[in-house]
Design a protein around this motif. Sequence first.
Motif, mmCIF file in Angstrom:
data_model
loop_
_atom_site.group_PDB
_atom_site.id
_atom_site.type_symbol
_atom_site.label_atom_id
_atom_site.label_comp_id
_atom_site.label_asym_id
_atom_site.label_seq_id
_atom_site.Cartn_x
_atom_site.Cartn_y
_atom_site.Cartn_z
ATOM 1 N N THR A 117 0.830 -1.204 0.000
ATOM 2 C CA THR A 117 0.000 0.000 0.000
ATOM 3 C C THR A 117 0.861 1.250 0.000
ATOM 4 O O THR A 117 0.608 2.204 -0.751
ATOM 5 N N LEU A 174 2.323 1.779 -3.418
ATOM 6 C CA LEU A 174 1.318 2.279 -4.348
ATOM 7 C C LEU A 174 1.030 3.753 -4.100
ATOM 8 O O LEU A 174 0.952 4.557 -5.046
ATOM 9 N N VAL A 175 0.886 4.150 -2.836
ATOM 10 C CA VAL A 175 0.636 5.557 -2.499
ATOM 11 C C VAL A 175 1.796 6.432 -2.951
ATOM 12 O O VAL A 175 1.590 7.547 -3.460
ATOM 13 N N THR A 210 -5.751 8.326 -5.590
ATOM 14 C CA THR A 210 -5.805 7.283 -6.612
ATOM 15 C C THR A 210 -5.591 5.902 -6.002
ATOM 16 O O THR A 210 -6.232 4.924 -6.409
ATOM 17 N N ALA A 211 -4.688 5.806 -5.012
ATOM 18 C CA ALA A 211 -4.473 4.520 -4.347
ATOM 19 C C ALA A 211 -5.768 4.035 -3.697
ATOM 20 O O ALA A 211 -6.130 2.851 -3.796
ATOM 21 N N LYS A 212 -6.486 4.943 -3.040
ATOM 22 C CA LYS A 212 -7.743 4.555 -2.407
ATOM 23 C C LYS A 212 -8.774 4.140 -3.445
ATOM 24 O O LYS A 212 -9.518 3.166 -3.243
ATOM 25 N N LEU A 271 -7.809 0.637 -4.597
ATOM 26 C CA LEU A 271 -7.987 -0.368 -3.558
ATOM 27 C C LEU A 271 -9.442 -0.531 -3.136
ATOM 28 O O LEU A 271 -9.913 -1.642 -2.903
ATOM 29 N N LEU A 314 1.318 5.878 -12.248
ATOM 30 C CA LEU A 314 1.505 4.442 -12.109
ATOM 31 C C LEU A 314 2.462 3.903 -13.165
ATOM 32 O O LEU A 314 3.173 2.920 -12.924
#
Length: 251
Positions: free
Chosen positions: A140, A143-144, A151-153, A156, A172
């Motif tokens: 996580t 990714l953050v 965007t990560a949230k 996910l 990304l």
Amino acid sequence: MEPQVSHQVADSVATVLISHPAKRNAMTAAMWRALPPLLDGLAADPRVRALVLTGEGGTFCAGADISTLRGSPAEAQELAVAAEEALAAFPKPALAVVRGHCVGGGAQLAAACDLRLAQEGALFGVTPAKLGIVYPASSTRRLVALVGPATAKHLLFSGEFIDAERALRTGLVDEVLPEGELGERVAELTRTLVSRSQLTQAAAKEFADGRTDRDAHWARQARGSDDAAEGVAAFLERRPPRFAWSVPAPD
């Protein structure tokens, strides 16, 4: 052909190939286990100055082979995280080349690389919410760091796929190219990477990944290296540099 993770070395570049075409290159438990020792061997190989991770055919990696999750999802996740962390710790530049689907554990592997190039039409998804799996804290955070919290949230929380263009906008991926140009660009970029100072690259990789405690270590490496003198001499003499420093083999 049995599912496998294989490699070949040419022109100072190690190409690691994810091969499980019957299931869009989904990673089996055996494939997850095979990746860390394979990477250790390539890290210690003086011929290797950069690494390319890609999938067989038109797909990068569709994540974990779901059939391997039936027994112990926690164990499967541990294997995936171990492979991801081994890739993130690879001491030389690592480049993910993404065609087709890059999903779940495949997205973890791509995020663990230093750079990501994608084919137009590629699709990305981070899908633990579809399986009721808690995404690992390390994955996580990585990714953050790439795409930011919002965007990560989204990725996910929803498990929705995003296309290559949105992946480019959010950070990304670094470049998106047509299929006819992707291979040429990868070859061009890897030629550039292997021509540069491994000392600079290895130190920059650690610093960019937050290893600020290694400042003194890299200062000692720089003092013991001729790379800076060679770089200046090559610039003044208008020739390509011949950098000699290489990543030390593990003890």
